[in-house]
Design a protein around this motif. Structure first.
Motif, PDB file in Angstrom:
ATOM      1  N   UNK A  77       0.833  -1.199   0.000  1.00 42.98           N
ATOM      2  CA  UNK A  77       0.000   0.000   0.000  1.00 42.98           C
ATOM      3  C   UNK A  77       0.875   1.259   0.000  1.00 42.98           C
ATOM      4  N   UNK A  78       1.916   1.268   0.808  1.00 46.60           N
ATOM      5  CA  UNK A  78       2.781   2.436   0.875  1.00 46.60           C
ATOM      6  C   UNK A  78       3.606   2.630  -0.392  1.00 46.60           C
ATOM      7  N   UNK A  79       3.934   1.559  -1.065  1.00 44.16           N
ATOM      8  CA  UNK A  79       4.647   1.671  -2.340  1.00 44.16           C
ATOM      9  C   UNK A  79       3.742   2.338  -3.377  1.00 44.16           C
ATOM     10  N   UNK A  80       2.484   1.941  -3.412  1.00 45.13           N
ATOM     11  CA  UNK A  80       1.537   2.574  -4.340  1.00 45.13           C
ATOM     12  C   UNK A  80       1.379   4.060  -3.998  1.00 45.13           C
ATOM     13  N   UNK A  81       1.286   4.375  -2.723  1.00 47.63           N
ATOM     14  CA  UNK A  81       1.175   5.778  -2.314  1.00 47.63           C
ATOM     15  C   UNK A  81       2.420   6.571  -2.696  1.00 47.63           C
ATOM     16  N   UNK A  82       3.577   5.964  -2.554  1.00 49.84           N
ATOM     17  CA  UNK A  82       4.837   6.595  -2.950  1.00 49.84           C
ATOM     18  C   UNK A  82       4.805   6.946  -4.438  1.00 49.84           C
ATOM     19  N   UNK A  83       4.344   6.008  -5.240  1.00 52.30           N
ATOM     20  CA  UNK A  83       4.276   6.232  -6.689  1.00 52.30           C
ATOM     21  C   UNK A  83       3.223   7.268  -7.054  1.00 52.30           C
ATOM     22  N   UNK A  84       2.061   7.185  -6.439  1.00 49.78           N
ATOM     23  CA  UNK A  84       0.965   8.108  -6.761  1.00 49.78           C
ATOM     24  C   UNK A  84       1.307   9.539  -6.365  1.00 49.78           C
ATOM     25  N   UNK A  85       1.999   9.710  -5.248  1.00 49.84           N
ATOM     26  CA  UNK A  85       2.322  11.050  -4.756  1.00 49.84           C
ATOM     27  C   UNK A  85       3.227  11.820  -5.704  1.00 49.84           C
ATOM     28  N   UNK A  86       3.943  11.128  -6.552  1.00 49.59           N
ATOM     29  CA  UNK A  86       4.839  11.787  -7.495  1.00 49.59           C
ATOM     30  C   UNK A  86       4.112  12.848  -8.303  1.00 49.59           C
ATOM     31  N   UNK A  87       2.869  12.606  -8.660  1.00 48.69           N
ATOM     32  CA  UNK A  87       2.103  13.564  -9.463  1.00 48.69           C
ATOM     33  C   UNK A  87       2.004  14.920  -8.779  1.00 48.69           C
ATOM     34  N   UNK A  88       2.039  14.943  -7.456  1.00 49.32           N
ATOM     35  CA  UNK A  88       1.929  16.208  -6.722  1.00 49.32           C
ATOM     36  C   UNK A  88       3.223  17.007  -6.667  1.00 49.32           C
ATOM     37  N   UNK A  89       4.357  16.345  -6.766  1.00 51.93           N
ATOM     38  CA  UNK A  89       5.606  17.092  -6.592  1.00 51.93           C
ATOM     39  C   UNK A  89       6.527  17.116  -7.809  1.00 51.93           C
ATOM     40  N   UNK A  90       6.278  16.290  -8.778  1.00 53.02           N
ATOM     41  CA  UNK A  90       7.158  16.223  -9.943  1.00 53.02           C
ATOM     42  C   UNK A  90       7.080  17.504 -10.777  1.00 53.02           C
ATOM     43  N   UNK A  91       8.238  17.969 -11.234  1.00 53.12           N
ATOM     44  CA  UNK A  91       8.320  19.105 -12.152  1.00 53.12           C
ATOM     45  C   UNK A  91       9.189  18.696 -13.332  1.00 53.12           C
ATOM     46  N   UNK A  92       8.657  18.841 -14.528  1.00 53.44           N
ATOM     47  CA  UNK A  92       9.381  18.450 -15.741  1.00 53.44           C
ATOM     48  C   UNK A  92      10.711  19.175 -15.869  1.00 53.44           C
ATOM     49  N   UNK A  93      10.798  20.368 -15.320  1.00 53.09           N
ATOM     50  CA  UNK A  93      12.055  21.119 -15.403  1.00 53.09           C
ATOM     51  C   UNK A  93      12.923  20.935 -14.162  1.00 53.09           C
ATOM     52  N   UNK A  94      12.637  19.911 -13.380  1.00 53.38           N
ATOM     53  CA  UNK A  94      13.414  19.619 -12.172  1.00 53.38           C
ATOM     54  C   UNK A  94      14.803  19.098 -12.497  1.00 53.38           C
ATOM     55  N   UNK A  95      15.575  18.844 -11.462  1.00 57.52           N
ATOM     56  CA  UNK A  95      16.970  18.443 -11.668  1.00 57.52           C
ATOM     57  C   UNK A  95      17.151  16.967 -12.027  1.00 57.52           C
ATOM     58  N   UNK A  96      16.104  16.169 -11.855  1.00 55.23           N
ATOM     59  CA  UNK A  96      16.203  14.746 -12.187  1.00 55.23           C
ATOM     60  C   UNK A  96      15.214  14.381 -13.277  1.00 55.23           C
TER      61      UNK A  96
END
Length: 185
Positions: A144-163
């Motif tokens: 469950x926490x792995x799925x939450x880890x993956x889903x949360x990415x949508x909230x913080x990911x920025x295409x112009x980020x450093x990674x």
């Protein structure tokens, strides 16, 4: 029509988006939109179910090319989820933030779709524990926490980020394997 609804929900939220706005974004009339869906909640449910179906297809495709060990399968699905979230960020954000507005059978249909995605992760973690590859005493919670880890990415990911999304996918897969106490990490 569905991408117009997704954009409207993303921009204004479920309560702020109107059927008239969605129709305008879709390049159709309001009356025509009602030929396809009876209410805004039906549109939201369809958008969320469609996004989950797309995600589930990406996860299953990743599993087809993964190796047999549970760690390979877990790495593959985590990476696929992260890459999907980076590419379909709007759908991911709407799925997290607007789901709460669904009720009754519409909510149940989306929950059922989400449960299929969750079950895929749970099956991998349970098989890893059963084979002795993973050592977590909490396989359901870890999945469950792995799925939450993956889903949360949508909230913080920025295409112009450093990674890059691929770098983030590798990092998240490493974290997921740590969660299940894989000795390979």
């Amino acid at each position: 029509m569905f991408s117009a609804a997704l954009d409207a929900f993303s921009t204004n939220g479920f309560n702020g988006a109107s059927m008239r706005e969605i129709a305008t974004r879709a390049g159709t009339s309001l009356s025509n939109l009602y030929n396809y869906v009876p209410a805004k909640a039906d549109l939201l449910a369809h958008v969320l179910k469609r996004a989950n179906d797309d995600l589930l297809a990406a996860l299953r495709a990743a599993l087809e090319t993964a190796g047999d060990p549970a760690s390979d399968r877990l790495r593959a699905v985590v990476s696929a989820y992260v890459l999907w979230s980076a590419r379909q960020q709007t759908a991911g954000v709407v799925a997290i933030s607007e789901f709460r507005y669904l009720e009754g059978s519409l909510r149940e249909a989306v929950v059922e779709a989400r449960d299929r995605t969750q079950q895929l992760f749970t099956d991998i973690v349970e098989s890893g524990v059963a084979s002795g590859e993973f050592h977590t005493p909490y396989p359901h919670e870890a999945a469950r926490n792995i799925v939450l880890l993956c889903a949360a990415l949508a909230n913080w990911y920025h295409a112009d980020g450093r990674r890059t999304p691929e770098q983030i996918a590798d990092e998240q897969a490493h974290l997921a394997l740590a969660m299940v106490q894989s000795p390979l990490e």
